[in-house]
Design a protein around this motif. Structure first.
Motif, PDB file in Angstrom:
ATOM      1  N   VAL A 560       0.858  -1.183   0.000  1.00  0.00           N
ATOM      2  CA  VAL A 560       0.000   0.000   0.000  1.00  0.00           C
ATOM      3  C   VAL A 560       0.893   1.232   0.000  1.00  0.00           C
ATOM      4  CG1 VAL A 560      -1.929  -1.099   1.163  1.00  0.00           C
ATOM      5  CG2 VAL A 560      -0.154   0.001   2.517  1.00  0.00           C
ATOM      6  N   LEU A 561       0.343   2.334  -0.493  1.00  0.00           N
ATOM      7  CA  LEU A 561       1.085   3.587  -0.566  1.00  0.00           C
ATOM      8  C   LEU A 561       0.314   4.673   0.168  1.00  0.00           C
ATOM      9  CD1 LEU A 561       2.154   3.518  -4.321  1.00  0.00           C
ATOM     10  CD2 LEU A 561       3.578   2.957  -2.343  1.00  0.00           C
ATOM     11  N   TYR A 562       1.061   5.465   0.933  1.00  0.00           N
ATOM     12  CA  TYR A 562       0.488   6.629   1.603  1.00  0.00           C
ATOM     13  C   TYR A 562       0.872   7.872   0.810  1.00  0.00           C
ATOM     14  CZ  TYR A 562      -0.023  10.379   5.037  1.00  0.00           C
ATOM     15  OH  TYR A 562      -0.357  11.534   5.672  1.00  0.00           O
ATOM     16  N   PRO A 563      -0.056   8.767   0.553  1.00  0.00           N
ATOM     17  CA  PRO A 563      -1.416   8.872   1.103  1.00  0.00           C
ATOM     18  C   PRO A 563      -2.510   8.281   0.207  1.00  0.00           C
ATOM     19  CG  PRO A 563      -0.810  10.925   0.059  1.00  0.00           C
ATOM     20  CD  PRO A 563       0.369  10.009  -0.125  1.00  0.00           C
ATOM     21  N   ASP A 564      -2.150   7.628  -0.900  1.00  0.00           N
ATOM     22  CA  ASP A 564      -3.163   7.177  -1.860  1.00  0.00           C
ATOM     23  C   ASP A 564      -4.117   6.153  -1.272  1.00  0.00           C
ATOM     24  OD1 ASP A 564      -1.848   8.830  -3.551  1.00  0.00           O
ATOM     25  OD2 ASP A 564      -0.781   7.255  -4.643  1.00  0.00           O
ATOM     26  N   ASP A 565      -3.587   5.201  -0.473  1.00  0.00           N
ATOM     27  CA  ASP A 565      -4.390   4.055  -0.025  1.00  0.00           C
ATOM     28  C   ASP A 565      -4.928   4.195   1.391  1.00  0.00           C
ATOM     29  OD1 ASP A 565      -3.969   2.782  -2.438  1.00  0.00           O
ATOM     30  OD2 ASP A 565      -2.084   1.894  -1.778  1.00  0.00           O
ATOM     31  N   GLY A 566      -4.567   5.205   2.129  1.00  0.00           N
ATOM     32  CA  GLY A 566      -5.066   5.344   3.491  1.00  0.00           C
ATOM     33  C   GLY A 566      -4.410   6.507   4.208  1.00  0.00           C
ATOM     34  N   GLN A 567      -5.064   6.949   5.316  1.00  0.00           N
ATOM     35  CA  GLN A 567      -4.585   8.100   6.065  1.00  0.00           C
ATOM     36  C   GLN A 567      -4.164   7.756   7.480  1.00  0.00           C
ATOM     37  OE1 GLN A 567      -4.211  11.114   4.596  1.00  0.00           O
ATOM     38  NE2 GLN A 567      -4.869  10.101   2.704  1.00  0.00           N
ATOM     39  N   THR A 568      -4.414   6.542   7.950  1.00  0.00           N
ATOM     40  CA  THR A 568      -4.042   6.128   9.300  1.00  0.00           C
ATOM     41  C   THR A 568      -3.215   4.849   9.233  1.00  0.00           C
ATOM     42  OG1 THR A 568      -6.033   4.783   9.620  1.00  0.00           O
ATOM     43  CG2 THR A 568      -6.166   7.128  10.209  1.00  0.00           C
ATOM     44  N   VAL A 569      -2.507   4.591  10.332  1.00  0.00           N
ATOM     45  CA  VAL A 569      -1.661   3.398  10.392  1.00  0.00           C
ATOM     46  C   VAL A 569      -2.507   2.133  10.299  1.00  0.00           C
ATOM     47  CG1 VAL A 569       0.003   2.133  11.785  1.00  0.00           C
ATOM     48  CG2 VAL A 569       0.072   4.630  11.744  1.00  0.00           C
ATOM     49  N   SER A 570      -3.597   2.096  11.061  1.00  0.00           N
ATOM     50  CA  SER A 570      -4.432   0.885  11.056  1.00  0.00           C
ATOM     51  C   SER A 570      -5.049   0.634   9.691  1.00  0.00           C
ATOM     52  CB  SER A 570      -5.530   1.023  12.123  1.00  0.00           C
ATOM     53  OG  SER A 570      -6.346   2.150  11.847  1.00  0.00           O
ATOM     54  N   GLU A 571      -5.428   1.703   9.005  1.00  0.00           N
ATOM     55  CA  GLU A 571      -6.017   1.534   7.673  1.00  0.00           C
ATOM     56  C   GLU A 571      -4.996   1.004   6.683  1.00  0.00           C
ATOM     57  OE1 GLU A 571      -8.513   4.156   4.339  1.00  0.00           O
ATOM     58  OE2 GLU A 571      -7.545   5.142   6.056  1.00  0.00           O
ATOM     59  N   LEU A 572      -3.781   1.534   6.733  1.00  0.00           N
ATOM     60  CA  LEU A 572      -2.732   1.057   5.831  1.00  0.00           C
ATOM     61  C   LEU A 572      -2.410  -0.407   6.087  1.00  0.00           C
ATOM     62  CD1 LEU A 572      -0.326   4.128   5.873  1.00  0.00           C
ATOM     63  CD2 LEU A 572      -1.794   3.415   3.992  1.00  0.00           C
ATOM     64  N   LEU A 573      -2.305  -0.790   7.371  1.00  0.00           N
ATOM     65  CA  LEU A 573      -1.987  -2.190   7.705  1.00  0.00           C
ATOM     66  C   LEU A 573      -3.117  -3.116   7.239  1.00  0.00           C
ATOM     67  CD1 LEU A 573      -0.460  -1.826  11.275  1.00  0.00           C
ATOM     68  CD2 LEU A 573       0.738  -2.491   9.197  1.00  0.00           C
ATOM     69  N   ARG A 574      -4.351  -2.685   7.445  1.00  0.00           N
ATOM     70  CA  ARG A 574      -5.486  -3.530   7.044  1.00  0.00           C
ATOM     71  C   ARG A 574      -5.512  -3.738   5.533  1.00  0.00           C
ATOM     72  NH1 ARG A 574     -10.271  -1.889   5.340  1.00  0.00           N
ATOM     73  NH2 ARG A 574      -9.949   0.232   6.148  1.00  0.00           N
ATOM     74  N   LYS A 575      -5.272  -2.687   4.779  1.00  0.00           N
ATOM     75  CA  LYS A 575      -5.319  -2.805   3.326  1.00  0.00           C
ATOM     76  C   LYS A 575      -4.109  -3.569   2.785  1.00  0.00           C
ATOM     77  CE  LYS A 575      -8.219   1.247   2.527  1.00  0.00           C
ATOM     78  NZ  LYS A 575      -8.339   2.575   1.890  1.00  0.00           N
ATOM     79  N   ALA A 576      -2.942  -3.394   3.419  1.00  0.00           N
ATOM     80  CA  ALA A 576      -1.774  -4.180   3.000  1.00  0.00           C
ATOM     81  C   ALA A 576      -2.007  -5.665   3.261  1.00  0.00           C
ATOM     82  CB  ALA A 576      -0.525  -3.689   3.738  1.00  0.00           C
ATOM     83  N   ASP A 577      -2.671  -5.976   4.385  1.00  0.00           N
ATOM     84  CA  ASP A 577      -2.999  -7.364   4.696  1.00  0.00           C
ATOM     85  C   ASP A 577      -3.953  -7.935   3.640  1.00  0.00           C
ATOM     86  OD1 ASP A 577      -2.985  -9.695   6.238  1.00  0.00           O
ATOM     87  OD2 ASP A 577      -4.811  -9.122   7.267  1.00  0.00           O
ATOM     88  N   ALA A 578      -4.929  -7.157   3.237  1.00  0.00           N
ATOM     89  CA  ALA A 578      -5.871  -7.630   2.213  1.00  0.00           C
ATOM     90  C   ALA A 578      -5.156  -7.860   0.884  1.00  0.00           C
ATOM     91  CB  ALA A 578      -6.996  -6.605   2.037  1.00  0.00           C
ATOM     92  N   ALA A 579      -4.247  -6.950   0.507  1.00  0.00           N
ATOM     93  CA  ALA A 579      -3.490  -7.144  -0.735  1.00  0.00           C
ATOM     94  C   ALA A 579      -2.614  -8.384  -0.662  1.00  0.00           C
ATOM     95  CB  ALA A 579      -2.645  -5.899  -1.017  1.00  0.00           C
TER      96      ALA A 579
END
Length: 865
Positions: A560-579
């Motif tokens: 995942v890439l910030y800020p394109d894919d999320g604005q918080t740490v938990s959101e980035l981790l969750r989306k990276a896990d899904a990918a």
């Protein structure tokens, strides 16, 4: 005073001076002898030994890998040999603190080690040349031999040549079927025959490669064995042992001198006290002569008694003490000061405490300290000072000012304690709170802080932040088979490999289990995250040498890439896990960037899995039945029960979607038992309706076979519905049976005694062992649809399918071909003796009502006939 008394007094004072000088000289000599052993030199030398050991082990592993054709080039061998050569000068630079005997022993061992490593390097070089030549001939020879055999006349006597080819191929694979001398005789005989063949290849070219294999294979085997038996590993272990023992001896000697220094210092203090006592005796003699000074003498005596008490406290205190005058010049220190800082009185008396300045505190710190000291007369706090040997240490310092009768400052007294151990404990606790105990990587708490800091940097620099979520593929299999200790070692090596390919500014964290998160701050381009992730996955895929096993473990990653894919740490981790899970679904050992489709698919899978828990209770599961027919007559012989899920909202869901979910969450055992009971109940209903019932096969999952008492469950279902066992068949995959062959054999024997028909499903797609296949008491094999699909419209031959049919018949097993969809496939399989067909050509999966109608029509047709 008489001349004699004067001479005695002078001699007495000279003896005191000479004694004090002797003790001082002894203290100085002991101080020089008690110099500390350098930990940096010790650590550097131990690291050199470890690097040589690691390179030697990896060199052996690389040689074995090249020997087994697991490495296609010899770069690792060259690199490891060069690493060993690069470390040899470091091994010769032994620490000066080692005792003479240990240095001599270590020097001898290092010389022997270098000779052994040079010999090993020469053997490795010979191995590379010989193995390269041998590998080329081993690759060329089978291909050329096949073409030559096809080109030889069929009417000629080719038995000798074929015998020679088989033996050469065996020798190329490490199996010596005949003596090399006999093979050379056969080679010479074939050359004398000088057979002529049609085509671009000549028999002589083939024989040249055969001669290379005969000559080079024994040479390569000998070189590999010599490299593996090299004495370098034993010499390294012996050198390490000698060095460690020598280092411990040096530490013991230094400690002994420090103890002696402490004792002599006490003797020096005692000698000073003794001198004071003699002075006191002289003073008493003088007071007897001057009785009018008795009161003054008494006051002086009390003062000197207090001075002695203070001197004792000053001398024996464990805290370092410093006394300075009003100008901050040191006038006295105690032995603890020397023990802590390394400075003696002669080094610091007359100097200011600035001699201890480490440079860690700025001018503002000292300005505040002196301001408080001048205002309150006291200051205490933590400060970093420098020892005589240059080492910096923390101390807790307390300074008090001493004022004279006029109220002015006459002296300053400083008392300090070395708090290095306390600081180390605090640092250790802080490290344990923010790092993973096993790998030493940052844990989740520290990762969140690092990601937050990286996000702030990304905002300032307008450069994207990359977050990579990595999960090792099938790591659970290693823990379950080789144990958690081997799994832990693999995780440690995986962490080290990941760090080796990352930048200094990157962060690698372990989240728990086999999950890692990598933070890539301030990327120049989006593609940089992709390139770094490829390096990480490539490093993780390299073989691991663990507990005598060479293991290969891949990894799947989500980016995942910030800020394109999320604005918080938990959101980035969750989306990276899904990918990352999308990467696993699409083949593993790869990576995927996050996309909105991934998030939507993950949510859909989560909702689907949640609905699956109540599917049985809501009666949403149902069984469909696909007919199996006689290959010769087309008559209905049986059916396979296939589970379907009629979702209340999404309608009919394919088993390829919900069966893997059931296997992951443990519902597969419950579903499997329901399937057997449902099929038995349906068979009972058809029997009660007077239909001509055929056997129905039920698929058994790996978890159900491993965790449940399958024979007992089947027996209970048959007994509950009063169903003959001949009407129930079970289908098991070959990979399922091979997981625990001995247990599988016992279960199959029990089922056979119950007259339950067992088939091996998807045969040929997993690990096939003919010896185990012969032992397993099964009745039929099902050719996987992937082999049937290879039969074209005109019936092109598929050798593997034909071989399976012939082998099964030799083992007295019936053969079922599934996925038969064309007449060309039917005709081809029928010509080769296939017993039963199953596929869309003969019927799609049907609901129970439709199959009941088919059974009724079959019975009616039989009665009419």
């Amino acid at each position: 005073m008489s001349w004699l008394a004067y001479c005695k007094e002078r001699c007495y004072r000279l003896r005191l001076i000479f004694g004090f000088a002797a003790l001082l000289a002894l203290v100085t000599w002991l101080f020089l002898q008690a110099d500390e052993v350098s930990p940096e030199a010790h650590y550097a030398y131990m690291q050199s030994l470890r690097r040589v050991q690691q390179a030697d082990v990896e060199l052996n592993a690389a040689v074995l890998a090249s020997y087994a054709d697991l490495l296609l080039n010899y770069d690792p061998l060259v690199r490891h040999v060069q690493e060993i050569r690069n470390e040899q000068p470091s091994l010769l630079l032994m620490p000066q603190s080692l005792p003479v005997v240990a240095r001599a022993q270590l020097k001898l061992l290092v010389d022997k080690l270098m000779v052994s490593q040079q010999e090993k390097a020469l053997d490795v070089d010979r191995f590379k040349r010989s193995n390269a030549i041998l590998r080329n001939s081993e690759f060329y020879f089978p291909l050329a031999a096949e073409k030559v055999l096809l080109a030889l006349p069929t009417k000629g006597d080719n038995a000798g040549f074929e015998h020679f080819v088989r033996h050469i191929l065996g020798l190329a694979r490490g199996v010596q079927l005949d003596a090399p001398e006999h093979l050379r005789q056969e080679l010479a005989s074939l050359r004398r025959e000088n057979r002529q063949i049609d085509g671009p290849l000549s028999l002589n070219q083939l024989l040249v490669h055969a001669e290379v294999i005969i000559d080079r294979r024994p040479e390569v085997d000998v070189l590999v064995e010599r490299i593996m038996r090299s004495s370098s590993a034993a010499l390294l272990e012996e050198a390490t042992r000698v060095y460690v023992e020598g280092h411990e001896e040096a530490l013991r000697i230094a400690g002994y001198y420090r103890q002696m220094l402490y004792l002599v210092s006490l003797m020096l203090a005692g000698y000073a006290i003794y001198a004071l006592v003699r002075f006191e005796r002289d003073r008493r003699e003088l007071s007897l002569a001057h009785e009018n000074l008795a009161e003054r003498y008494e006051a002086q005596r009390r003062a000197e008694g207090e001075l002695r008490l203070y001197a004792t406290v000053f001398t024996n205190a464990s805290e370092g003490m410093t006394i300075t005058d009003a100008a901050s010049r040191i006038v006295a220190i105690n032995p603890a000061f020397t023990a802590i800082s390394g400075y003696t009185a002669s080094d610091v008396v007359g100097q200011t405490p600035a001699i201890l300045n480490s440079g860690q505190q700025g001018p503002d710190f000292y300005r505040h300290m002196w301001g408080e000291l001048n205002t309150t007369g006291h200051w205490q706090g933590e400060i970093w000072n420098r020892k005589k040997d240059g080492g910096i240490f923390p101390e807790w310092l307390s300074i008090s000012s001493v004022r004279d009768e006029q109220g002015g400052v006459s002296h300053y007294i400083g008392v300090f304690t070395d708090i290095s151990e306390r600081k180390q404990n605090e640092a250790r606790i802080h490290h344990l709170a923010h790092h993973d105990v096993l790998t030493g990587l940052p844990n989740r708490l520290l990762l969140e802080d690092r990601v937050s800091q990286a996000m702030l940097k990304s905002k300032r620099s307008s450069k994207p932040l990359g977050l990579v979520f990595i999960d090792l593929d099938r790591f659970k299999n290693i823990n379950d088979t080789l144990g958690h200790e081997v799994g832990d070692q693999l995780l440690v090596q995986a962490a080290q490999r990941g760090l080796s390919v990352l930048r200094d500014t990157d962060t690698m964290s372990r989240q728990g289990g086999d999950e890692f998160v990598v933070v890539l701050p301030e990327l120049d381009h989006r593609q940089d995250a992709m390139h770094i992730t490829r390096k990480l996955l490539a490093a993780l895929c390299q073989p691991y040498l663990l507990a005598g096993h060479e293991l290969t473990v891949s990894g799947s990653a989500g980016i995942v890439l910030y800020p394109d894919d999320g604005q918080t740490v938990s959101e980035l981790l969750r989306k990276a896990d899904a990918a990352m899970y999308r990467a696993k679904e699409e083949g593993r050992n790869t990576f995927r960037f996050f996309s909105s489709e991934v998030s939507t698919a993950s949510l859909a899978e989560l909702l689907l899995e949640n609905d699956l828990y109540g599917a049985l209770e809501r009666n949403e599961l149902m069984m469909y039945y696909q007919p199996k027919v006689n290959a010769r007559t087309g008559a209905l012989l049986g059916a396979e029960a296939l589970m379907r899920w009629n979702h209340r909202e999404q309608g009919m869901i394919s088993p390829t979607r919900f069966i893997p979910l059931a296997e992951e969450n443990g519902l597969i055992n419950k579903f499997g038992e329901w399937a057997i009971r449902n099929v038995c109940a349906q068979q009972r209903a058809w029997l009660d309706a007077g239909l001509l019932v055929v056997p129905v096969a039920v698929n058994i999952s790996a978890q159900q076979f491993a965790q449940q008492d399958l024979p007992r469950m089947v027996a209970m279902a048959l007994d509950e519905y009063g169903l003959p066992p001949q009407l129930l068949e079970l289908e098991l995959t070959e990979s399922l049976l091979m997981r625990n062959a001995s247990r599988a054999t016992n279960v199959l024997n029990t089922l056979r005694s119950m007259h339950i028909h067992v088939s091996i499903d998807d045969f040929g797609t997993g690990y096939s062992s003919l010896s185990y296949l012969k032992q397993f008491p099964v009745q039929s094999l099902k050719i996987d649809r992937s082999f049937v699909c290879e039969i074209g419209e005109h019936g092109e031959p598929v050798k593997l399918a034909s071989a399976i049919i012939a082998m099964a018949h030799e083992l007295e097993l019936s053969v079922i071909a599934e996925g038969v969809e064309t007449e060309a496939q039917r005709d081809y399989l029928s010509e080769r003796g296939c017993d039963q067909f199953q596929g869309y050509l003969f019927g799609r999966p049907l609901p129970a009502e439709e199959l009941g109608k088919l059974l009724a029509s079959t019975a009616a047709a039989g009665a009419a006939g």
